[in-house]
Design a protein around this motif. Structure first.
Motif, PDB file in Angstrom:
ATOM      1  N   VAL A  54       0.903  -1.260  -0.119  1.00 23.01           N
ATOM      2  CA  VAL A  54       0.133  -0.106  -0.031  1.00 23.01           C
ATOM      3  C   VAL A  54       0.880   1.427  -0.026  1.00 23.01           C
ATOM      4  O   VAL A  54       0.597   2.127  -0.989  1.00 23.01           O
ATOM      5  CB  VAL A  54      -1.011   0.101   1.088  1.00 23.01           C
ATOM      6  CG1 VAL A  54      -1.734   1.330   1.297  1.00 23.01           C
ATOM      7  CG2 VAL A  54      -1.842  -0.965   1.024  1.00 23.01           C
ATOM      8  N   ARG A  55       2.100   1.284   0.912  1.00 21.64           N
ATOM      9  CA  ARG A  55       2.858   2.347   1.050  1.00 21.64           C
ATOM     10  C   ARG A  55       3.680   2.607  -0.530  1.00 21.64           C
ATOM     11  O   ARG A  55       4.161   3.738  -0.834  1.00 21.64           O
ATOM     12  CB  ARG A  55       3.646   2.281   2.130  1.00 21.64           C
ATOM     13  CG  ARG A  55       2.930   2.404   3.394  1.00 21.64           C
ATOM     14  CD  ARG A  55       3.802   2.744   4.426  1.00 21.64           C
ATOM     15  NE  ARG A  55       3.010   2.737   5.901  1.00 21.64           N
ATOM     16  CZ  ARG A  55       2.275   3.792   6.331  1.00 21.64           C
ATOM     17  NH1 ARG A  55       2.079   4.801   5.607  1.00 21.64           N
ATOM     18  NH2 ARG A  55       1.521   3.629   7.323  1.00 21.64           N
ATOM     19  N   ALA A  56       3.842   1.569  -1.133  1.00 17.16           N
ATOM     20  CA  ALA A  56       4.674   1.421  -2.476  1.00 17.16           C
ATOM     21  C   ALA A  56       3.519   2.342  -3.334  1.00 17.16           C
ATOM     22  O   ALA A  56       4.210   2.797  -4.285  1.00 17.16           O
ATOM     23  CB  ALA A  56       5.094   0.056  -2.648  1.00 17.16           C
ATOM     24  N   ALA A  57       2.509   2.072  -3.134  1.00 17.10           N
ATOM     25  CA  ALA A  57       1.528   2.918  -4.162  1.00 17.10           C
ATOM     26  C   ALA A  57       1.409   4.297  -3.590  1.00 17.10           C
ATOM     27  O   ALA A  57       0.692   5.053  -4.490  1.00 17.10           O
ATOM     28  CB  ALA A  57       0.263   1.918  -4.191  1.00 17.10           C
ATOM     29  N   GLY A  58       1.865   4.568  -2.636  1.00 19.73           N
ATOM     30  CA  GLY A  58       1.918   6.250  -2.325  1.00 19.73           C
ATOM     31  C   GLY A  58       0.575   6.334  -1.295  1.00 19.73           C
ATOM     32  O   GLY A  58       0.314   7.408  -1.212  1.00 19.73           O
ATOM     33  N   ARG A  59      -0.021   5.365  -0.838  1.00 14.70           N
ATOM     34  CA  ARG A  59      -1.185   5.605  -0.051  1.00 14.70           C
ATOM     35  C   ARG A  59      -0.931   5.280   1.528  1.00 14.70           C
ATOM     36  O   ARG A  59       0.094   4.714   1.779  1.00 14.70           O
ATOM     37  CB  ARG A  59      -2.349   4.870  -0.668  1.00 14.70           C
ATOM     38  CG  ARG A  59      -2.729   4.654  -1.782  1.00 14.70           C
ATOM     39  CD  ARG A  59      -2.578   6.145  -2.440  1.00 14.70           C
ATOM     40  NE  ARG A  59      -3.580   6.949  -1.800  1.00 14.70           N
ATOM     41  CZ  ARG A  59      -3.694   8.388  -1.799  1.00 14.70           C
ATOM     42  NH1 ARG A  59      -2.741   9.089  -2.609  1.00 14.70           N
ATOM     43  NH2 ARG A  59      -4.307   8.925  -1.350  1.00 14.70           N
ATOM     44  N   GLN A  60      -2.075   5.776   2.250  1.00 11.64           N
ATOM     45  CA  GLN A  60      -1.650   5.546   3.607  1.00 11.64           C
ATOM     46  C   GLN A  60      -2.184   4.215   4.196  1.00 11.64           C
ATOM     47  O   GLN A  60      -3.236   3.750   3.617  1.00 11.64           O
ATOM     48  CB  GLN A  60      -2.373   6.656   4.582  1.00 11.64           C
ATOM     49  CG  GLN A  60      -2.133   8.362   4.145  1.00 11.64           C
ATOM     50  CD  GLN A  60      -0.350   8.311   4.828  1.00 11.64           C
ATOM     51  OE1 GLN A  60      -0.258   8.046   5.818  1.00 11.64           O
ATOM     52  NE2 GLN A  60       0.315   8.711   3.824  1.00 11.64           N
ATOM     53  N   PHE A  61      -1.549   3.873   5.234  1.00 11.18           N
ATOM     54  CA  PHE A  61      -2.049   2.525   5.575  1.00 11.18           C
ATOM     55  C   PHE A  61      -2.237   2.401   7.126  1.00 11.18           C
ATOM     56  O   PHE A  61      -1.331   2.940   7.869  1.00 11.18           O
ATOM     57  CB  PHE A  61      -1.001   1.457   5.444  1.00 11.18           C
ATOM     58  CG  PHE A  61      -1.648  -0.056   5.600  1.00 11.18           C
ATOM     59  CD1 PHE A  61      -2.354  -0.762   4.948  1.00 11.18           C
ATOM     60  CD2 PHE A  61      -1.017  -0.882   6.994  1.00 11.18           C
ATOM     61  CE1 PHE A  61      -2.828  -2.007   5.486  1.00 11.18           C
ATOM     62  CE2 PHE A  61      -1.314  -1.856   7.374  1.00 11.18           C
ATOM     63  CZ  PHE A  61      -2.161  -2.643   6.664  1.00 11.18           C
ATOM     64  N   SER A  62      -3.456   1.805   7.764  1.00 12.95           N
ATOM     65  CA  SER A  62      -3.635   1.487   8.965  1.00 12.95           C
ATOM     66  C   SER A  62      -3.651   0.026   9.334  1.00 12.95           C
ATOM     67  O   SER A  62      -4.487  -0.567   8.598  1.00 12.95           O
ATOM     68  CB  SER A  62      -4.611   2.457   9.581  1.00 12.95           C
ATOM     69  OG  SER A  62      -4.556   3.746   9.428  1.00 12.95           O
TER      70      SER A  62
END
Length: 253
Positions: A54-62
């Motif tokens: 998810v972070r590799a796609a540039g998005r936030q993750f919880s």
């Protein structure tokens, strides 16, 4: 047309996100622009594979950990999700399977599978979907199964739960479509994941499955991503109560 699939600014909850189909769904949604709240009973608080993607796609993750077989834990999960803000997309993917002939299928096994695969998903949908109804928009996606259409062998609780998922999808769509909330399901075909490893390693059963699939191969978890993005996006705003097979043509055979 591409903008219809853009999920920028959206927040998606994906249960069963640690591996397999859920991992692929979360990654596809992130690539399309959504921030992800990943849920799984064993999900690492930091450094998980789903977080990395998810972070590799540039998005936030919880990351949230919850046992969907524990009703109290599901209600705690709902409180945790609410603390993170409004949810735009709920992907009810978390599930389990128990392989035992019907005549030997004990009550506790039956109850556990129904609780995880059907009851917990209704509770999550009722609580988070109810908020979507009040806001006037939202997307809910269930992971159904080929056994939402067929009976299967030696998996009576799983078949019952996934048939229930198909019915629940239609019931919620009937109530919520007029309120701007789209409720649909994806029915994966035979996907090469840990849940199907026993079938893949059974040479005779594996071959009988392959000859039935017009595409000539087992599906990969990534094959579910496109349908997930579609049903989460504006492109599906007039799609309600559908159980969409992604099965290489199995049901059409």
């Amino acid at each position: 047309m591409t903008a219809s699939f853009d999920l920028s600014g959206r927040v998606a909850v994906v249960t069963g996100a640690r591996r397999g189909i859920g991992l692929a769904m979360a990654e596809a949604l992130a690539v399309a622009g959504a921030d992800i709240i990943g849920v799984s009973a064993q999900l690492e608080s930091d450094g998980s594979e789903v977080e990395r993607r998810v972070r590799a796609a540039g998005r936030q993750f919880s990351s949230l950990r919850a046992d969907l077989g524990d009703r109290a834990a599901v209600h705690e999960l709902i409180r945790d999700v609410r603390s993170l803000g409004p949810i735009d997309i709920l992907v009810n993917n978390g599930g389990t399977i128990a392989r035992k002939p019907a005549a030997e299928h004990p009550d506790d096994l039956w109850n556990h599978v129904i609780e995880v695969n059907l009851t917990s998903q209704f509770v999550l949908s009722r609580e988070l979907g109810g908020e979507m109804v009040r806001r006037g928009r939202g997307k809910i996606i269930f992971t159904a199964s080929l056994l939402s259409f067929q009976g299967g062998i030696n998996v009576p609780s799983y078949t019952a739960s996934k048939s229930g998922v198909a019915g629940l999808t239609k019931a919620l769509a009937n109530e919520w479509a007029a309120h701007g909330v789209n409720v649909n399901a994806i029915a994966p075909g035979y996907i090469a994941t840990d849940n199907t490893r026993a079938l893949q390693e059974d040479r005779e059963r594996n071959q009988s499955i392959l000859v039935r699939i017009p595409a000539g191969r087992w599906g990969q978890a990534d094959d579910i991503g496109g349908a997930t993005v579609f049903l989460s996006s504006q492109a599906s705003d007039y799609v309600n109560g559908v159980v969409l097979p992604v099965d290489g043509g199995w049901l059409g055979r």
